[in-house]
Design an enzyme around this catalytic site. Structure first.
Site, PDB file in Angstrom:
ATOM      1  N   ARG A  82     -38.458 -15.587  -2.465  1.00 38.01           N
ATOM      2  CA  ARG A  82     -37.414 -16.349  -3.149  1.00 38.01           C
ATOM      3  C   ARG A  82     -35.988 -15.860  -2.873  1.00 38.01           C
ATOM      4  NH1 ARG A  82     -37.074 -18.390  -9.391  1.00 38.01           N
ATOM      5  NH2 ARG A  82     -37.335 -16.183  -9.830  1.00 38.01           N
ATOM      6  N   ASP A  83     -35.831 -14.839  -2.050  1.00 37.83           N
ATOM      7  CA  ASP A  83     -34.480 -14.363  -1.739  1.00 37.83           C
ATOM      8  C   ASP A  83     -34.424 -13.863  -0.299  1.00 37.83           C
ATOM      9  OD1 ASP A  83     -31.821 -13.929  -2.304  1.00 37.83           O
ATOM     10  OD2 ASP A  83     -32.127 -11.992  -3.270  1.00 37.83           O
ATOM     11  N   VAL A  84     -34.975 -14.674   0.614  1.00 37.19           N
ATOM     12  CA  VAL A  84     -34.981 -14.320   2.032  1.00 37.19           C
ATOM     13  C   VAL A  84     -33.574 -14.496   2.585  1.00 37.19           C
ATOM     14  CG1 VAL A  84     -35.936 -14.845   4.300  1.00 37.19           C
ATOM     15  CG2 VAL A  84     -37.382 -15.033   2.252  1.00 37.19           C
ATOM     16  N   ASN A  88     -31.246  -8.817   2.983  1.00 36.17           N
ATOM     17  CA  ASN A  88     -32.489  -8.229   2.466  1.00 36.17           C
ATOM     18  C   ASN A  88     -33.460  -7.853   3.579  1.00 36.17           C
ATOM     19  OD1 ASN A  88     -31.713  -8.320  -0.191  1.00 36.17           O
ATOM     20  ND2 ASN A  88     -32.674 -10.302  -0.597  1.00 36.17           N
TER      21      ASN A  88
END
Length: 304
Positions: A82-84, A88
């Site tokens: 959900r936070d690619v 990150n």
């Protein structure tokens, strides 16, 4: 707590390792991770790191493959990241990927098609269907990864308020450039595709894959497993072609088999054998991606 719950049951070479956390009696609750010395992919692509590294094509596609491998492992474990994003994606001393930051991740049971939840994630990477319909799926990560692929190709920022209104996000910019047959304008000049036809085919193949990942309808995107398979085929296309040539030179049949049992003398992907014009415009392009995108969206700003 989400990160602890998720990471304590996961082990993968391309996921950052969680060593532990402070106790409830500590002044601060802190998570302790392995140290990844080479910073983020974003910092290298845009030379913000203290020791920026020129990322040549072999390194870029290796990073793409290792990131997709980490995501495939997560999806197989019932987890949506959900936070690619490139901030990150950490790099170690050998520029190997360590995917990080699971604070927004969600467990995704096998017996459901989506999770209804308020959209979270960084602008520019967020799946449009998730953003507007509150429907989170595995393919929400695929959309975000498509943006990462365009970053690896272009080295451009994901959000740039200096660009035209329809091209502020990198996903929107990429879609418009591809539909206008201007894909080469996206490519980072340092890759030097104008001097290497082999490299140009591979970069263009990754561009088409990114385009498929960026489609508005989530069901029209490939799964992360399919994305990983295609990236591996792109990476080894030159080796397979070389093996086939050597077989011909040795008087063989001209056909060798790779590990998957595919004829190495045949194209590994239809896209690799096509020139750029037919790549994105022809109805023979896989899944007719250009036609489907155009028919499903008349607003390029949906890629926000």
């Amino acid at each position: 707590m989400t990160e602890v719950e998720i990471l304590t049951c996961l082990r993968h070479k391309n996921l950052v390792s969680l060593y532990g956390c402070t106790s409830r009696q500590s002044r601060e609750l802190l998570l302790v991770y392995e140290y990844i010395p080479n910073g983020t992919l974003a910092s290298h692509l845009r030379s913000h790191s203290t020791k920026p590294t020129l990322l040549a094509w072999p390194t870029r596609i290796k990073i793409a493959i290792e990131t997709a491998s980490a995501l495939a492992y997560l999806h197989a474990s019932g987890i949506i990241h959900r936070d690619v994003k490139t901030n990150n994606i950490l790099l170690d001393n050998n520029l190997c990927v360590k995917a990080a930051d699971f604070g927004l991740s969600r467990l995704f049971p096998e017996d459901i098609s989506h999770v209804s939840t308020a959209p979270q994630g960084r602008p520019g990477y967020l799946d449009p269907k998730y953003h507007f319909c509150f429907r989170l799926t595995n393919n929400s990560d695929v959309y975000s990864f498509g943006v990462v692929l365009i970053e690896l190709i272009s080295s451009l920022p994901v959000v740039d308020m200096g660009r035209n209104n329809c091209e502020i996000t990198l996903g929107s910019l990429a879609v418009r450039k591809i539909q206008r047959n201007e894909f080469e304008e996206l490519v980072d000049p340092c890759l030097g595709i104008e001097k290497d036809s082999e490299l140009k085919r591979k970069v263009t193949a990754m561009g088409e894959l990114a385009f498929q990942c960026l489609q508005i309808k989530s069901e029209m995107r490939p799964s992360i497993d399919e994305v990983l398979d295609i990236l591996r085929e792109i990476e080894r296309e030159k080796k397979d072609s070389k093996d086939a040539k050597e077989d011909n030179d040795n008087g063989g049949s001209g056909i060798s088999k790779n590990k998957a049992g595919i004829d190495a003398a045949q194209p590994m992907m239809a896209s690799i054998t096509l020139n750029q014009a037919t790549f994105f415009k022809s109805s023979s392009s896989p899944n007719n991606v250009t036609e489907k995108w155009t028919s499903e969206s008349t607003n390029p700003n949906l890629s926000v």
